[in-house]
Design an enzyme around this catalytic site. Structure first.
Site, short mmCIF file in Angstrom:
data_model
loop_
_atom_site.label_atom_id
_atom_site.label_comp_id
_atom_site.label_asym_id
_atom_site.label_seq_id
_atom_site.Cartn_x
_atom_site.Cartn_y
_atom_site.Cartn_z
N GLU A 294 0.82 -1.22 0.00
CA GLU A 294 0.00 0.00 0.00
C GLU A 294 0.85 1.26 0.00
OE1 GLU A 294 -2.87 -0.12 3.18
OE2 GLU A 294 -4.11 -1.59 2.12
N GLU A 386 -6.27 -7.19 -1.11
CA GLU A 386 -6.57 -7.10 0.32
C GLU A 386 -7.87 -6.32 0.51
OE1 GLU A 386 -3.39 -5.76 3.12
OE2 GLU A 386 -4.99 -4.59 4.05
#
Ligand code: IDC
Length: 468
Positions: A294, A386
């Protein structure tokens, strides 16, 4: 926010309409059923799923007419070529669903703009024959649409055995037959903290009780992760790849960068790590590489530059594996920092066989994020590597309604997804109750949290992977 409602109109007609004349002067039986549902709706638009079942003789080449009343306009569709003229939208088969045998179904979907009060179409036609008849489904909210069917994969037919080596085709993930597929699975928690949760019993449960297709291995780089012991974490990742492979599951090797958010901080570590795992695993069919979990607080240009330095390192050792690239603002396609997917569309990573990741937490990220994914899905290959059913903190409210709306959307778009987490962490995103990993039992429902029970019920429905 408007609640998602799934209005279902269905029609069935076994025989009827204008019969075509066949060579032996037999009339072809014609008929169809359409199961229609609205997966999500927002101000000014909605997304719908359309399951077409051919109740007549086999058709090879078809078009489905969808008649609207309230000014709906299809702006995007999938699994068919969509067009609209006046109030009628037409979905024409694509190559892989051209032939529909008797009783066979195909799933289509579309996004439409709309400003009225009831978005359900008034009628459907298949090759000109109206799908009229009894209504078989009821109106329901997306909170009650969870299907609980469980079927084990046929013996010897694991996800990897069926699908083989994966590749990106257009905006889809495709299997060895070049047909779009969706993979559904679970992510570890940080393997530096929860190693005790990943053992033969828990991986058996994931493969055969959950019927998961893939297992994501979240190797944090910071927070007592890879940077503290590169060879130890590399070995741990490799052994988890082998455990997934032994059970016919795909493995996502996640270089779990999070803080700091600029992946370039870890560029040299990434090169070292991926050079090693790509060389070691290149002969395997089950490996997917995720190069940065991320990115946050960093521009798309910075992420792209990182990707264009790490991807060649992987390709040198493993030329054809699928590689996942994180996106700006915690892999939100930029949305969480006020941007959107256009920065990627206008300036894509210079590489092939890659997909872009999108992450969401259902209690925090709702309609505007879903609208982004709906839009972006026709332009970019997306992979949800995710997501959580809870707040972005990994804890707090478990939001079943938003989670169901998300998974309905991903199912319709055939976007693969991975849930955070397959662990017994003391937080609501964990699938197992606290303490589960201290024992030896991972199957059944008594070990599951609310989130775990819901996600398991979604993951263990049949995959129906195409096999030719
Ligand atoms: C969270 C864990 C939590 C841990 C925290 C920091 O659930 O136990 O303390 O990380 O390491 C992400 C990240 C993922 C986060 C998760 C929930 O990829 O590492 O895990 N999340 O906050 N992005 C959005 C949410």
């Amino acid at each position: 926010m408007k609640r998602s409602t799934a209005a279902i109109a269905a029609c069935a007609m076994v025989l009827g309409g204008a019969a075509t004349v066949l060579p032996h002067a037999m009339a072809a039986a014609q008929g169809c059923r359409v199961d229609y549902s609205v997966a999500s709706q927002w101000d000014g638009g909605f997304q719908a799923a359309v399951k077409v079942t051919n109740l007549g003789d086999t058709v090879s080449g078809w078009s489905l007419g969808v008649v609207f009343t309230a000014g709906q306009r299809v702006t995007q569709g999938w699994n068919a070529t969509w067009a609209q003229s006046g109030s009628t939208a037409t979905a024409t088969n694509v190559d892989w669903n051209r032939t529909l045998g008797t009783g066979a179904s195909t799933d289509l979907g579309f996004v439409a703009s709309w400003s009225g009060s009831n978005p359900a179409p008034t009628s459907f036609t298949l090759n000109g024959v109206a799908c009229t008849g009894s209504t078989t489904s009821t109106s329901t909210t997306s909170t009650t649409t969870t299907t609980t069917t469980t079927t084990n994969p046929p013996v010897g037919r694991t996800p990897v055995a069926i699908n083989g080596r994966l590749r990106v085709c257009g905006v889809n993930l495709c299997n060895q037959y070049n047909r779009p597929i969706q993979l559904r699975g679970m992510s570890t928690h940080g393997i530096q903290w929860f190693a005790k949760c990943y053992n033969n019993a828990s991986l058996d449960a994931l493969a055969t009780d959950w019927n998961a297709d893939l297992f994501r291995i979240a190797m944090y780089v910071q927070e007592q992760g890879y940077e503290t012991n590169p060879s130890g974490f590399t070995n741990q990742v490799n052994s988890l790849v082998d455990m997934a492979e032994a059970r016919g599951m795909y493995a996502v090797i996640d270089f779990h960068t999070l803080t700091p958010g600029d992946p370039n901080y870890n560029l040299e570590r990434a090169k070292t790590f991926f050079r090693s795992v790509a060389a070691r695993n290149s002969a395997k069919d089950n490996v997917i590489y995720e190069i940065a979990n991320e990115p946050n607080g960093v521009s798309w240009a910075g992420i792209k530059s990182y990707a264009e330095q790490v991807i060649p390192v992987i390709r040198a050792a493993d030329p054809d594996a699928v590689i996942l690239v994180g996106t700006r603002a915690w892999s939100s396609l930029g949305v969480s920092e006020g941007s959107n997917e256009t920065e990627i569309i206008n300036n894509p990573v210079n590489a092939t066989n890659i997909m872009y990741t999108f992450h969401f937490y259902a209690a925090s990220h709702k309609d505007n994020y879903r609208a982004t994914v709906s839009r972006a899905a026709s332009r970019l290959p997306l992979f949800v590597s995710e997501f959580g059913t809870v707040l972005a903190t990994g804890g707090g409210t478990y939001d079943r309604t938003s989670s169901a709306a998300w998974l309905d959307l991903l199912d319709q778009l055939k976007i693969s997804y991975v849930n955070w987490t397959y662990s017994d962490a003391g937080e609501s995103s964990a699938a197992f109750r606290s303490g589960t990993c201290n024992g030896g039992t991972y199957t059944g429902s008594s070990v599951l949290t609310e989130s775990g029970a819901f996600i398991k019920s979604r993951i263990n429905t049949p995959d129906n992977f195409p096999t030719s």
